[in-house]
Scaffold this motif. Structure first.
Motif, short mmCIF file in Angstrom:
data_model
loop_
_atom_site.label_atom_id
_atom_site.label_comp_id
_atom_site.label_asym_id
_atom_site.label_seq_id
_atom_site.Cartn_x
_atom_site.Cartn_y
_atom_site.Cartn_z
N UNK A 1 49.32 57.91 -6.75
CA UNK A 1 48.62 58.14 -5.47
C UNK A 1 48.38 56.84 -4.73
N UNK A 2 48.19 56.97 -3.45
CA UNK A 2 47.82 55.82 -2.62
C UNK A 2 46.30 55.81 -2.48
N UNK A 3 45.68 54.68 -2.81
CA UNK A 3 44.23 54.56 -2.64
C UNK A 3 43.94 54.30 -1.16
N UNK A 4 43.27 55.24 -0.51
CA UNK A 4 42.98 55.14 0.91
C UNK A 4 41.77 54.23 1.15
N UNK A 5 40.72 54.43 0.35
CA UNK A 5 39.51 53.62 0.53
C UNK A 5 38.58 53.81 -0.67
N UNK B 1 33.73 63.21 2.72
CA UNK B 1 33.30 61.82 2.52
C UNK B 1 31.85 61.63 2.96
N UNK B 2 31.49 62.16 4.11
CA UNK B 2 30.13 61.99 4.63
C UNK B 2 29.12 62.67 3.71
N UNK B 3 29.45 63.87 3.26
CA UNK B 3 28.53 64.62 2.40
C UNK B 3 28.29 63.89 1.09
N UNK B 4 29.35 63.41 0.45
CA UNK B 4 29.22 62.75 -0.84
C UNK B 4 28.62 61.36 -0.72
N UNK B 5 28.85 60.71 0.43
CA UNK B 5 28.26 59.39 0.65
C UNK B 5 26.75 59.47 0.64
N UNK C 1 32.86 56.17 -4.84
CA UNK C 1 34.04 57.02 -4.82
C UNK C 1 35.28 56.25 -4.40
N UNK C 2 36.40 56.86 -4.71
CA UNK C 2 37.66 56.41 -4.13
C UNK C 2 38.39 57.63 -3.57
N UNK C 3 39.05 57.45 -2.44
CA UNK C 3 39.80 58.51 -1.78
C UNK C 3 41.28 58.27 -2.02
N UNK C 4 41.97 59.30 -2.51
CA UNK C 4 43.38 59.17 -2.88
C UNK C 4 44.25 60.09 -2.04
N UNK C 5 45.37 59.57 -1.55
CA UNK C 5 46.41 60.36 -0.92
C UNK C 5 47.41 60.68 -2.03
N UNK D 1 50.74 72.73 -0.91
CA UNK D 1 50.25 71.62 -0.08
C UNK D 1 51.39 70.78 0.49
N UNK D 2 51.26 70.45 1.76
CA UNK D 2 52.13 69.50 2.46
C UNK D 2 51.59 68.09 2.27
N UNK D 3 50.27 68.01 2.24
CA UNK D 3 49.58 66.75 1.95
C UNK D 3 48.23 67.09 1.36
N UNK D 4 47.78 66.27 0.40
CA UNK D 4 46.49 66.55 -0.26
C UNK D 4 45.76 65.25 -0.54
N UNK D 5 44.49 65.23 -0.16
CA UNK D 5 43.61 64.12 -0.50
C UNK D 5 42.70 64.55 -1.65
#
Length: 434
Positions: free
Chosen positions: A111-115, A303-307, A313-317, A327-331
């Motif tokens: 996965x790509x780490x988004x943030x 993201x806002x809710x969990x923040x 956290x880390x967000x993954x593509x 899924x075409x794309x999933x985070x």
């Protein structure tokens, strides 16, 4: 024991009553459902691209077989074998996964780490070693997972007192956030037709089915326990056509989710991977041009809710191999779990483009047009309770044995600031059923 069995059967009876309310809706399936884009699938110019996409996504599906059946059907005169060819073609086409976002195709298997979001918890006492969720709940007497096999099965649990209150607080907090953002709240059934679950992309047959069948309890249409509210929300819109100006549709639901999970890894022990849990789900329907933006909106909501819950956290593509069929794309969003010393998935959101819409005939009419087209569907997890409980307790544990309750949840927990040790849970072996 007879009383317990009677209660269980009453629960199933109520669930079947809810199912019957939806029977008339689901009985409108067209004969040859769904409507695949065979002009694309069986165009020889697309063959290598589709084959490569299948290989990247766990290798399920045979595009060559689909094309062969399609050509056989085109060349076949109307006779007794035509219906069989049509059914075989649809069955094989169902196995072909969705397309993959061009950016995601480049990721390989990682996965790509988004943030990253928020800092990991630190402790003044450098010698303090964070406890794991099961250790915390054992000390606080707020969870029970032992001695349950005789009547509730493996991977079952009781949330007790403050832990049960925390579950309710998370549900109210999550739903409140979604309603403020324009989501319509829907109460959904837990028993669904097998066909609907398959159309949403979950595996219902084979060696490792993802859901539970209810065939032994019911004679008639094949029924299953719902794996997620996404399925019911999609089913609510089956065979519907929407005006472009009414889109996007954004719906939310709280439901019990039933999964035939199987895992023996130590990281997934306890309530990390269970057969039944409560979840708040988001579901959206929009025009094809808007689905990328709506996916980003779903991700931002998560993201806002969990923040605000104070989680690191880390967000993954996610790469093609992890997308599943729809899924075409999933985070994915993973929270740091200090006691386990690992990131664990707590949420995901997916753009399914027209994968589900073609199977369920969910359409829209573009502005200034009369002909309808297939809409795009999306889904996202606003709160999956068990893993959220793990992340919260491990993140907010204090050396004195208490758990700090995030400020945004306190109003749902009698304005308490901490979860503290309670009296010991009664031994279930000594409890008499009356």
């Amino acid at each position: 024991m007879l009383i317990v069995q009677t209660k269980i059967m009453k629960n199933f009876t109520n669930m079947f009553k809810m199912y019957n309310k939806f029977t008339r809706l689901y009985s409108t399936f067209p004969k040859h459902f769904p409507e695949f884009n065979f002009d694309y699938l069986c165009n020889e110019n697309n063959f290598e691209h589709i084959k490569n996409n299948i290989e990247m996504r766990k290798g399920v599906g045979d595009i060559a077989k689909v094309c062969q059946l399609y050509n056989d059907l085109l060349n076949k005169s109307i006779d007794s074998t035509r219906d069989k060819l049509t059914n075989d073609l649809n069955e094989e086409a169902k196995k072909i996964p969705n397309e993959t976002h061009p950016d995601v195709r480049k990721y390989g298997t990682e996965p790509k780490i988004v943030k990253f979001i928020n800092e990991a918890p630190t402790y003044t006492d450098k010698t303090y070693k964070p406890f794991e969720f099961s250790q915390i709940t054992r000390k606080l007497h707020i969870l029970r997972t032992d001695n349950l096999g005789n009547f509730t099965g493996h991977r079952s649990y009781f949330l007790i007192d403050s832990l049960a209150e925390l579950e309710e607080a998370l549900l109210k907090y999550s739903i409140g956030n979604l309603v403020k953002k324009g989501f319509s709240l829907v109460s959904v059934p837990d028993i669904l037709p097998k066909y609907l679950i398959e159309s949403c992309g979950m595996i219902v047959a084979g060696d490792r089915p993802q859901i539970y069948s209810l065939d032994e309890f019911h004679h008639g249409p094949e029924l299953c326990l719902s794996g997620t509210a996404e399925m019911s929300l999609a089913g609510l819109l089956i065979n519907t056509t929407h005006k472009a100006e009414t889109l996007p549709l954004k719906m939310a639901a709280v439901s019990r989710c039933y999964r035939a999970e199987a895992s023996s890894t130590s990281e997934e022990k306890g309530i990390y991977r269970v057969h039944q849990f409560t979840k708040v789900e988001m579901f959206g329907v929009c025009s094809p041009n808007d689905s990328d933006a709506l996916l980003e909106e779903f991700r931002q909501i998560e993201e806002e809710s969990f923040t605000e819950l104070g989680l690191h956290m880390r967000v993954l593509d996610m790469p093609p191999y992890e997308l599943g069929a729809p899924a075409y794309r999933k985070y994915d969003i993973e929270a740091w779990m200090p006691g386990r010393n690992m990131f664990g998935e707590i949420s995901s959101c997916s753009n399914c483009t027209d994968f589900q819409a073609r199977r369920l005939h969910i359409k829209y009419i573009p502005r200034n047009q009369s002909a309808s087209e297939f809409a795009h569907t999306l889904n996202g997890t606003a709160c999956a309770v068990p893993r959220m409980l793990i992340a919260l307790l491990e993140t907010h544990q204090k050396p004195n044995g208490t758990i700090l309750i995030p400020e945004v949840l306190r109003k749902y927990m009698n304005d308490e600031t901490y979860i503290k040790r309670r009296k010991a849970v009664p031994d279930l072996k000594t409890v008499k059923l009356v």
